[in-house]
Design a protein around this motif. Sequence first.
Motif, short mmCIF file in Angstrom:
data_model
loop_
_atom_site.label_atom_id
_atom_site.label_comp_id
_atom_site.label_asym_id
_atom_site.label_seq_id
_atom_site.Cartn_x
_atom_site.Cartn_y
_atom_site.Cartn_z
N ARG A 147 -28.34 -4.11 33.05
CA ARG A 147 -27.34 -3.34 32.30
C ARG A 147 -26.54 -4.24 31.36
O ARG A 147 -26.26 -3.87 30.22
CB ARG A 147 -26.40 -2.61 33.27
N VAL A 148 -26.17 -5.43 31.82
CA VAL A 148 -25.38 -6.34 30.99
C VAL A 148 -26.17 -6.77 29.76
O VAL A 148 -25.62 -6.90 28.66
CB VAL A 148 -24.92 -7.57 31.81
N LEU A 149 -27.47 -6.98 29.92
CA LEU A 149 -28.30 -7.31 28.76
C LEU A 149 -28.31 -6.16 27.76
O LEU A 149 -28.34 -6.38 26.54
CB LEU A 149 -29.72 -7.65 29.21
N ARG B 72 -26.97 -6.32 23.77
CA ARG B 72 -27.71 -5.81 22.62
C ARG B 72 -26.88 -4.77 21.86
O ARG B 72 -26.86 -4.76 20.62
CB ARG B 72 -29.03 -5.20 23.08
N THR B 73 -26.18 -3.92 22.59
CA THR B 73 -25.33 -2.90 21.96
C THR B 73 -24.19 -3.55 21.19
O THR B 73 -23.87 -3.16 20.06
CB THR B 73 -24.75 -1.95 23.03
N LEU B 74 -23.59 -4.57 21.79
CA LEU B 74 -22.48 -5.27 21.14
C LEU B 74 -22.94 -5.99 19.88
O LEU B 74 -22.19 -6.08 18.89
CB LEU B 74 -21.84 -6.26 22.12
N GLU B 75 -24.16 -6.52 19.89
CA GLU B 75 -24.71 -7.16 18.69
C GLU B 75 -24.79 -6.16 17.54
O GLU B 75 -24.44 -6.46 16.39
CB GLU B 75 -26.11 -7.72 18.98
N THR B 76 -25.24 -4.94 17.85
CA THR B 76 -25.33 -3.89 16.84
C THR B 76 -23.96 -3.51 16.32
O THR B 76 -23.75 -3.37 15.11
CB THR B 76 -26.03 -2.64 17.42
N LEU B 77 -23.01 -3.37 17.23
CA LEU B 77 -21.65 -3.01 16.82
C LEU B 77 -21.03 -4.10 15.94
O LEU B 77 -20.33 -3.79 14.97
CB LEU B 77 -20.78 -2.79 18.07
N ALA B 78 -21.29 -5.36 16.28
CA ALA B 78 -20.75 -6.46 15.48
C ALA B 78 -21.31 -6.44 14.06
O ALA B 78 -20.59 -6.67 13.09
CB ALA B 78 -21.06 -7.80 16.16
N LYS B 79 -22.61 -6.12 13.95
CA LYS B 79 -23.22 -6.04 12.62
C LYS B 79 -22.63 -4.89 11.81
O LYS B 79 -22.59 -4.94 10.57
CB LYS B 79 -24.74 -5.86 12.76
N GLU B 80 -22.17 -3.86 12.52
CA GLU B 80 -21.54 -2.71 11.84
C GLU B 80 -20.05 -2.95 11.59
O GLU B 80 -19.34 -2.05 11.16
CB GLU B 80 -21.72 -1.45 12.70
N LYS B 81 -19.60 -4.19 11.91
CA LYS B 81 -18.20 -4.58 11.72
C LYS B 81 -17.23 -3.72 12.53
O LYS B 81 -16.13 -3.40 12.09
CB LYS B 81 -17.83 -4.57 10.23
N ARG B 82 -17.65 -3.36 13.73
CA ARG B 82 -16.77 -2.66 14.67
C ARG B 82 -16.22 -3.72 15.62
O ARG B 82 -16.90 -4.20 16.52
CB ARG B 82 -17.54 -1.57 15.41
N PHE B 83 -15.00 -4.13 15.38
CA PHE B 83 -14.44 -5.29 16.05
C PHE B 83 -13.85 -4.99 17.43
O PHE B 83 -13.64 -5.90 18.23
CB PHE B 83 -13.37 -5.93 15.16
N LEU B 84 -13.58 -3.71 17.69
CA LEU B 84 -13.08 -3.31 19.00
C LEU B 84 -13.96 -2.19 19.54
O LEU B 84 -14.44 -1.35 18.79
CB LEU B 84 -11.63 -2.81 18.90
N ILE C 181 -22.80 5.23 23.95
CA ILE C 181 -23.94 4.62 23.28
C ILE C 181 -25.07 4.32 24.26
O ILE C 181 -26.25 4.56 23.96
CB ILE C 181 -23.51 3.31 22.57
N THR C 182 -24.72 3.80 25.43
CA THR C 182 -25.75 3.35 26.38
C THR C 182 -26.22 4.45 27.33
O THR C 182 -27.27 4.30 27.96
CB THR C 182 -25.21 2.18 27.22
N GLY C 183 -25.45 5.52 27.45
CA GLY C 183 -25.82 6.57 28.39
C GLY C 183 -25.39 6.29 29.81
O GLY C 183 -25.75 7.03 30.74
N LEU C 184 -24.60 5.23 30.02
CA LEU C 184 -24.07 4.90 31.34
C LEU C 184 -22.64 5.42 31.45
O LEU C 184 -22.04 5.83 30.46
CB LEU C 184 -24.11 3.39 31.55
N SER C 185 -22.07 5.38 32.64
CA SER C 185 -20.69 5.83 32.81
C SER C 185 -19.72 4.72 32.47
O SER C 185 -20.02 3.53 32.66
CB SER C 185 -20.46 6.30 34.25
#
Length: 205
Positions: free
Chosen positions: A11-13, A17-29, A38-42
């Motif tokens: 799950r952490v991996l 990967r999700t955080l990498e995508t968010l960073a590229k989209e310049k979503r800082f928080l 995004i991940t479908g987890l709780s």
Amino acid sequence: MKKIPRKTITRVLLYIRTLETLAKEKRFLVSSKQLAEITGLSDVQIRKDISNFKSVGKPRIGYRTAELKKTLQNYLLQDITVRLVLFGVGNLGSAILQYPGFHQNKIKLVAAFDVSREKTGKRICGVKVYPVDRAPEIIKRLHGDIGIIAVPKERAQEAADYMVLSGLQKIVNFAPCPVSVPVKVQVKNIDFTIEFLSLFCNTQK
């Protein structure tokens, strides 16, 4: 570092990967609720997983995307670069070679092997293709960590044998058949047909 359950690591991996995508989209928080969407987890599961590491994020504000990614990545992999070696440069193998995720700092494809003389000696996405009989020499020299089998099932065992001879103890097998390896060698079998059919069957009433 305390022992983290394998399911938590998986799950952490996904978070990384999700955080990498968010960073590229310049979503800082990002909040745990947004990560959950995004991940479908709780969001409860996400906060619990992240609490295994160190205190990051602030109540009602969320996590700093880059900081959380770096914290999770460094804790799991520290300064390690995982080196992959690929057997088979056919359709699947070529797709694996072109996957951007295998050309990053933490995980890299360092060599490929194939029986075709037309392919050996070439570079695909910066990765050199070698004859299979040079595998033990090349894998040891490049300090390979994980072997990927992407060959037809008739050659899967041969590829596994070369990996064992090369000292690899972790193998991901995409061939639609099992391979025989010593007990100390871990093999993860990924059969796309089984994966799709099992997903389909799970949805049937």
